[in-house]
Design a protein around this motif. Structure first.
Motif, PDB file in Angstrom:
ATOM      1  N   GLY A  96       0.775  -1.185  -0.048  1.00 44.25           N
ATOM      2  CA  GLY A  96       0.033   0.061  -0.005  1.00 44.25           C
ATOM      3  C   GLY A  96       0.725   1.279   0.043  1.00 44.25           C
ATOM      4  O   GLY A  96       0.306   2.223   0.401  1.00 44.25           O
ATOM      5  N   ASP A  97       2.059   1.228  -0.484  1.00 45.62           N
ATOM      6  CA  ASP A  97       2.873   2.441  -0.632  1.00 45.62           C
ATOM      7  C   ASP A  97       2.145   3.570  -1.339  1.00 45.62           C
ATOM      8  O   ASP A  97       2.240   3.331  -2.627  1.00 45.62           O
ATOM      9  CB  ASP A  97       4.329   2.001  -1.096  1.00 45.62           C
ATOM     10  N   ARG A  98       1.934   4.546  -0.700  1.00 47.80           N
ATOM     11  CA  ARG A  98       0.881   5.512  -1.505  1.00 47.80           C
ATOM     12  C   ARG A  98       1.878   6.174  -2.720  1.00 47.80           C
ATOM     13  O   ARG A  98       1.294   6.385  -3.858  1.00 47.80           O
ATOM     14  CB  ARG A  98       0.463   6.559  -0.631  1.00 47.80           C
ATOM     15  N   GLY A  99       3.259   6.492  -2.470  1.00 46.78           N
ATOM     16  CA  GLY A  99       3.730   7.060  -3.430  1.00 46.78           C
ATOM     17  C   GLY A  99       4.111   6.157  -4.541  1.00 46.78           C
ATOM     18  O   GLY A  99       3.951   6.638  -5.801  1.00 46.78           O
ATOM     19  N   MET A 100       4.123   4.914  -4.723  1.00 48.62           N
ATOM     20  CA  MET A 100       4.289   3.848  -5.502  1.00 48.62           C
ATOM     21  C   MET A 100       2.733   3.858  -6.252  1.00 48.62           C
ATOM     22  O   MET A 100       3.035   3.586  -7.415  1.00 48.62           O
ATOM     23  CB  MET A 100       4.923   2.467  -4.934  1.00 48.62           C
ATOM     24  N   LEU A 101       1.727   3.777  -5.341  1.00 50.95           N
ATOM     25  CA  LEU A 101       0.436   3.592  -6.054  1.00 50.95           C
ATOM     26  C   LEU A 101       0.268   4.459  -7.022  1.00 50.95           C
ATOM     27  O   LEU A 101      -0.181   4.494  -8.163  1.00 50.95           O
ATOM     28  CB  LEU A 101      -0.469   3.653  -5.267  1.00 50.95           C
ATOM     29  N   ASP A 102       0.447   5.850  -6.761  1.00 53.43           N
ATOM     30  CA  ASP A 102       0.242   6.994  -7.485  1.00 53.43           C
ATOM     31  C   ASP A 102       1.148   7.186  -8.605  1.00 53.43           C
ATOM     32  O   ASP A 102       0.746   7.414  -9.584  1.00 53.43           O
ATOM     33  CB  ASP A 102       0.713   8.359  -6.599  1.00 53.43           C
ATOM     34  N   ALA A 103       2.605   6.540  -8.489  1.00 51.66           N
ATOM     35  CA  ALA A 103       3.655   6.855  -9.640  1.00 51.66           C
ATOM     36  C   ALA A 103       2.809   5.662 -10.755  1.00 51.66           C
ATOM     37  O   ALA A 103       2.884   5.951 -11.623  1.00 51.66           O
ATOM     38  CB  ALA A 103       4.921   6.543  -9.269  1.00 51.66           C
ATOM     39  N   VAL A 104       2.427   4.302 -10.272  1.00 59.52           N
ATOM     40  CA  VAL A 104       2.089   3.463 -11.060  1.00 59.52           C
ATOM     41  C   VAL A 104       0.757   3.797 -11.864  1.00 59.52           C
ATOM     42  O   VAL A 104       0.534   3.438 -13.180  1.00 59.52           O
ATOM     43  CB  VAL A 104       1.862   1.944 -10.456  1.00 59.52           C
ATOM     44  N   ALA A 105      -0.080   4.392 -11.167  1.00 57.62           N
ATOM     45  CA  ALA A 105      -1.408   5.133 -11.657  1.00 57.62           C
ATOM     46  C   ALA A 105      -1.180   5.969 -12.752  1.00 57.62           C
ATOM     47  O   ALA A 105      -1.708   5.905 -13.977  1.00 57.62           O
ATOM     48  CB  ALA A 105      -2.056   5.482 -10.742  1.00 57.62           C
ATOM     49  N   GLN A 106      -0.166   6.930 -12.585  1.00 59.49           N
ATOM     50  CA  GLN A 106       0.460   7.748 -13.624  1.00 59.49           C
ATOM     51  C   GLN A 106       0.810   7.057 -14.677  1.00 59.49           C
ATOM     52  O   GLN A 106       0.552   7.438 -16.022  1.00 59.49           O
ATOM     53  CB  GLN A 106       1.334   8.821 -13.088  1.00 59.49           C
ATOM     54  N   VAL A 107       1.698   6.195 -14.741  1.00 57.37           N
ATOM     55  CA  VAL A 107       2.146   5.368 -15.820  1.00 57.37           C
ATOM     56  C   VAL A 107       1.164   4.668 -16.497  1.00 57.37           C
ATOM     57  O   VAL A 107       1.115   4.581 -17.725  1.00 57.37           O
ATOM     58  CB  VAL A 107       3.226   4.313 -15.242  1.00 57.37           C
ATOM     59  N   GLY A 108       0.236   4.100 -15.932  1.00 58.38           N
ATOM     60  CA  GLY A 108      -1.050   3.292 -16.472  1.00 58.38           C
ATOM     61  C   GLY A 108      -1.786   4.345 -17.259  1.00 58.38           C
ATOM     62  O   GLY A 108      -1.960   3.809 -18.422  1.00 58.38           O
ATOM     63  N   ARG A 109      -1.948   5.762 -16.887  1.00 50.48           N
ATOM     64  CA  ARG A 109      -2.663   6.603 -17.584  1.00 50.48           C
ATOM     65  C   ARG A 109      -1.918   6.618 -18.828  1.00 50.48           C
ATOM     66  O   ARG A 109      -2.643   6.849 -20.035  1.00 50.48           O
ATOM     67  CB  ARG A 109      -3.205   8.013 -16.846  1.00 50.48           C
ATOM     68  N   TRP A 110      -0.544   7.133 -18.789  1.00 48.59           N
ATOM     69  CA  TRP A 110       0.445   7.512 -19.960  1.00 48.59           C
ATOM     70  C   TRP A 110       0.282   5.964 -20.909  1.00 48.59           C
ATOM     71  O   TRP A 110       0.201   6.312 -22.143  1.00 48.59           O
ATOM     72  CB  TRP A 110       1.750   7.661 -19.581  1.00 48.59           C
ATOM     73  N   LEU A 111       0.326   4.830 -20.385  1.00 48.24           N
ATOM     74  CA  LEU A 111       0.001   3.718 -21.229  1.00 48.24           C
ATOM     75  C   LEU A 111      -1.017   3.492 -21.875  1.00 48.24           C
ATOM     76  O   LEU A 111      -1.001   3.375 -23.281  1.00 48.24           O
ATOM     77  CB  LEU A 111       0.383   2.445 -20.041  1.00 48.24           C
ATOM     78  N   GLY A 112      -2.240   4.031 -21.340  1.00 45.07           N
ATOM     79  CA  GLY A 112      -3.528   3.955 -22.136  1.00 45.07           C
ATOM     80  C   GLY A 112      -3.467   4.965 -23.252  1.00 45.07           C
ATOM     81  O   GLY A 112      -3.937   4.935 -24.109  1.00 45.07           O
ATOM     82  N   LEU A 113      -2.876   6.375 -22.862  1.00 50.23           N
ATOM     83  CA  LEU A 113      -2.721   7.377 -24.118  1.00 50.23           C
ATOM     84  C   LEU A 113      -2.074   6.934 -25.164  1.00 50.23           C
ATOM     85  O   LEU A 113      -2.509   6.965 -26.209  1.00 50.23           O
ATOM     86  CB  LEU A 113      -2.213   8.653 -23.292  1.00 50.23           C
ATOM     87  N   GLY A 114      -0.827   6.298 -25.009  1.00 48.07           N
ATOM     88  CA  GLY A 114      -0.047   5.954 -25.923  1.00 48.07           C
ATOM     89  C   GLY A 114      -0.702   4.803 -26.772  1.00 48.07           C
ATOM     90  O   GLY A 114      -0.807   4.466 -27.947  1.00 48.07           O
ATOM     91  N   GLY A 115      -1.307   3.841 -25.922  1.00 47.90           N
ATOM     92  CA  GLY A 115      -1.781   2.782 -26.406  1.00 47.90           C
ATOM     93  C   GLY A 115      -3.192   3.207 -27.424  1.00 47.90           C
ATOM     94  O   GLY A 115      -3.400   2.496 -28.602  1.00 47.90           O
ATOM     95  N   SER A 116      -3.782   4.396 -27.017  1.00 51.76           N
ATOM     96  CA  SER A 116      -4.780   4.778 -27.751  1.00 51.76           C
ATOM     97  C   SER A 116      -4.450   5.137 -29.293  1.00 51.76           C
ATOM     98  O   SER A 116      -5.293   5.138 -30.170  1.00 51.76           O
ATOM     99  CB  SER A 116      -5.642   5.943 -27.131  1.00 51.76           C
ATOM    100  N   ILE A 117      -3.192   5.794 -29.280  1.00 51.06           N
ATOM    101  CA  ILE A 117      -2.566   6.212 -30.609  1.00 51.06           C
ATOM    102  C   ILE A 117      -2.387   5.042 -31.344  1.00 51.06           C
ATOM    103  O   ILE A 117      -2.571   4.926 -32.600  1.00 51.06           O
ATOM    104  CB  ILE A 117      -1.205   7.079 -30.307  1.00 51.06           C
ATOM    105  N   VAL A 118      -1.694   3.967 -30.898  1.00 51.95           N
ATOM    106  CA  VAL A 118      -1.550   2.694 -31.418  1.00 51.95           C
ATOM    107  C   VAL A 118      -2.859   2.117 -31.946  1.00 51.95           C
ATOM    108  O   VAL A 118      -2.970   1.601 -33.231  1.00 51.95           O
ATOM    109  CB  VAL A 118      -0.818   1.774 -30.500  1.00 51.95           C
ATOM    110  N   ALA A 119      -3.828   2.130 -31.212  1.00 54.23           N
ATOM    111  CA  ALA A 119      -5.287   1.703 -31.417  1.00 54.23           C
ATOM    112  C   ALA A 119      -5.907   2.336 -32.661  1.00 54.23           C
ATOM    113  O   ALA A 119      -6.293   1.629 -33.659  1.00 54.23           O
ATOM    114  CB  ALA A 119      -6.073   1.363 -30.346  1.00 54.23           C
ATOM    115  N   ASN A 120      -5.719   3.630 -32.619  1.00 52.14           N
ATOM    116  CA  ASN A 120      -6.191   4.573 -33.845  1.00 52.14           C
ATOM    117  C   ASN A 120      -5.436   4.257 -35.071  1.00 52.14           C
ATOM    118  O   ASN A 120      -6.028   4.694 -36.311  1.00 52.14           O
ATOM    119  CB  ASN A 120      -6.143   5.960 -33.334  1.00 52.14           C
TER     120      ASN A 120
END
Length: 427
Positions: free
Chosen positions: A322-346
């Protein structure tokens, strides 16, 4: 061998081969391809599937049996009446294929025989950036020699070696044109590794790591057989392998799939390619470590080389706690992963985006954020039905794909090994 006028045209519609040598090569390849794609087949089934005469198939199978590339596996009964059919399957336990991957912080090995039985598999921590190309190739040569010796002890002689590397690669020449995260330029890797292997005289091929991992996923991964898929590496950097209509998309010069260098933030951090704000500066393992574990950031002097799987396991441990800093960092990476994934999907409209490396290790924390962002940004959503999926091949996907590259090369042209294979000794 009798030429078969009913030989089908190739997949791209070109005329069948005309010379006897080319025809034999194509016919042998057709038979082996059937056995690669099916557990076993009768001679009649192979004839029906390829359009070859049954007598031709019988002659081809007899030759392959003699060279121990196929084996008899039993009798098939078709219907209530009729003659039983004797089935054959791919064999080649004495023919090896060695796949290697060299990346920023490790060398990975996957050796198998023609049947697909794994003979050697390991990963070695190694600082390829600090070692530079010369020291790295010496180490790669030693690892390859050790793997070849292990395969030979298991009874298989390697018929080829393929190397996966995170780089732009001139596949035809085996030259690394540019490896941003290694800082290698115009390196004749195939020739250098061939020289390091010396008298072993094993053919060496080189390809991009994401391309080879995509082939492994398409062949045996979580989305195996999906004709439209994209594979994303989850390493220090990020690369992509793109499968369209069941075929690897290479592009005009063979350099497609460099999705890690999509510009997503012009004001972002400097990338290994020299530009700013590339996608991998947001989602690569180096970026996550730099944000959440700055004391262990890549390129800090004095730090020992750490295996990427160990780093990913440490991040997962902190997430579970439950490391809050790590959870926030991974969530941010996840959102960037989805953004780039949307470019690839488009761009490519894949059915699935398979994520490997550390992305797969942290999938339960990353992918919910990534999927939500993907669905928000894909233009064709929800009709596109594109989804993220975590690979189950681990950090060895590229070396596994490299071994598959060797096997596919042998099946495409069996004559490259037919003359060198011994005929069985009679008792």
């Amino acid at each position: 061998m009798t030429q078969d006028p009913r030989l089908l045209r190739t997949a791209n519609g070109t005329a069948p081969p005309t010379s006897a040598t080319a025809l034999r090569r194509a016919n042998l390849s057709s038979v082996l391809r059937q056995l690669r794609d099916h557990v076993s087949r009768s001679r009649a089934d192979i004839a029906d599937a390829t359009g070859l005469h049954r007598a031709t198939v019988s002659n081809l199978v007899a030759e392959l049996l003699e060279r121990r590339l196929v084996r008899e596996v039993g009798i098939e009964h078709v219907g209530a009446v009729g003659r039983p059919r004797r089935a054959v399957a791919l064999h080649g336990a004495h023919v090896g294929a060695l796949g290697l991957e060299i990346n920023v912080d490790y060398i990975s090995v996957h050796g198998r025989d023609l049947r697909g039985h794994v003979l050697v598999e390991r990963r070695v921590s190694f600082d390829a950036v600090g070692g530079g190309p010369d020291r790295s190739l010496r180490r790669l040569g030693l690892v390859a020699q050790e793997a070849i010796e292990a395969m030979e002890r298991a009874g298989a002689v390697p018929a080829g070696v393929a190397v996966a590397i995170p780089a732009l690669v001139d596949v035809a020449c085996g030259v690394v044109k540019f490896a941003p995260n290694l800082d290698w330029h115009d390196l004749p890797l195939a020739d250098r590794l061939s020289a390091a292997l010396g008298p072993l005289s094993v053919p060496v091929m080189v390809d991009n790591d994401a391309n080879l991992a995509a082939l492994a996923e398409y062949t045996s991964g979580v989305a195996a057989g999906t004709p439209h898929l994209v594979y994303l590496t989850g390493e220090v950097g990020v690369g992509g392998g793109i499968i369209v209509d069941g075929r690897l998309l290479r592009g005009a010069d063979g350099f497609s799939g460099e999705v890690g260098h999509l510009p997503v933030d012009p004001a972002g951090a400097r990338c290994g390619c020299g530009r700013h704000g590339c996608w991998e500066t947001k989602v690569g393992l180096a970026a996550l470590v730099r944000t959440a574990m700055p004391e262990q950031a890549y390129a800090l002097p004095g730090l020992p080389v750490s295996d990427p799987e160990e780093r990913a396991a440490e991040i997962a441990r902190r997430l579970v706690e439950g490391d809050r800093g790590m959870l926030d960092a991974v969530a941010q990476v996840g959102r960037w992963l989805g953004l780039g994934g949307s470019i690839v999907a488009n761009l490519f409209n894949p059915r699935v985006i398979v994520v490997g490396g550390y992305f797969a290790t942290l999938a339960e924390w990353l992918l919910p954020h990534a999927q939500a962002e993907l669905e928000r940004l894909v233009v064709a959503s929800p009709a596109s039905q594109c989804r993220f999926a975590a690979s189950d091949l681990g950090f060895g996907a590229a070396s596994r794909g490299a071994a598959s590259m060797v096997v596919n090369h042998l099946i495409d042209d069996p004559t490259t090994i037919m003359s060198s294979l011994p005929r069985p000794t009679l008792p």
